[in-house]
Design an enzyme around this catalytic site. Structure first.
Site, PDB file in Angstrom:
ATOM      1  CG  ASP A 177      -5.892  10.236   3.864  1.00 54.75           C
ATOM      2  OD1 ASP A 177      -6.068   9.537   4.880  1.00 54.75           O
ATOM      3  OD2 ASP A 177      -6.824  10.654   3.145  1.00 54.75           O
ATOM      4  CG  HIS A 211      -5.707   3.359   8.620  1.00 53.55           C
ATOM      5  ND1 HIS A 211      -6.797   2.509   8.635  1.00 53.55           N
ATOM      6  CD2 HIS A 211      -6.193   4.587   8.874  1.00 53.55           C
ATOM      7  CE1 HIS A 211      -7.890   3.201   8.879  1.00 53.55           C
ATOM      8  NE2 HIS A 211      -7.559   4.468   9.047  1.00 53.55           N
TER       9      HIS A 211
END
Ligand code: AMP
Ligand code: ZN
Length: 114
Positions: free
Chosen positions: A30, A100
Site C-alpha cells: 500500500d 482489493h
C-alpha cells in the site's frame, strides 16, 4: 487506456512495490501504509467492489483469500497474527473502485477500528 489505478498496476503500467503475482492476482505494498506490513491483494481482472463480484468462481475467490493467508505466513506473521480487511462501498470505507483486500500486520491492531 484504463483510468483505474489498480488495473494500471496489474498491467505494470503504474509502478508499485509488487510482492507476489500470478495469472489471476497481484499483491503489492500500500502506498500509504497504516501498519508495518500493509499489502493489497487484487484480482487482475477489474471488478469495482466485493459487492459487485457476482458470478465469480468460488475457487477463484477462495484462492484470493488464501493468498492473503499465505502472504501473511511468508512475511512471518502466522503466529503473531494479522488482519485481513475488505472495505466495500462508501460506508465501508472503500476509496479505490477496484476490488482489493488489505493485509495488515506488524503491530497490535485495535478492535473495533472505528
Ligand atoms: P480502500 O480505502 O479500502 O479503498 O483502500 C485503498 C488503498 O489503496 C489505500 O490504503 C491507499 O493508500 C491505497 N492506494 C491508492 N493508490 C495506490 C497506489 N497507486 N499504490 C498503492 N496503494 C495505493
Ligand atoms: Zn481496475
Amino acid at each position: 487506456m484504463t483510468e483505474c489505478v489498480f488495473c494500471r498496476i496489474a498491467q505494470h503500467d503504474l509502478n508499485a512495490k509488487i510482492v507476489d503475482e500470478d495469472g489471476d492476482f497481484i499483491a503489492f505494498h500500500d502506498a500509504h501504509p497504516v501498519a508495518p506490513v500493509h499489502l493489497l491483494v487484487i484480482p487482475k481482472r477489474h471488478v469495482a467492489s466485493f459487492a459487485e463480484w457476482t458470478g465469480v468462481d468460488p475457487d477463484v475467490a477462495g484462492r484470493w483469500l488464501l493468498r492473503a493467508r499465505d502472504l501473511a505466513a511468508s512475511c512471518g506473521f502466522a503466529g503473531a497474527g494479522y488482519r485481513v480487511v475488505i472495505n466495500t462501498g462508501a460506508e465501508g470505507g472503500q476509496t479505490v473502485a477496484h476490488l482489493h483486500l488489505h493485509l495488515l500486520a506488524g503491530r497490535a491492531l485495535l478492535w473495533p477500528p472505528g
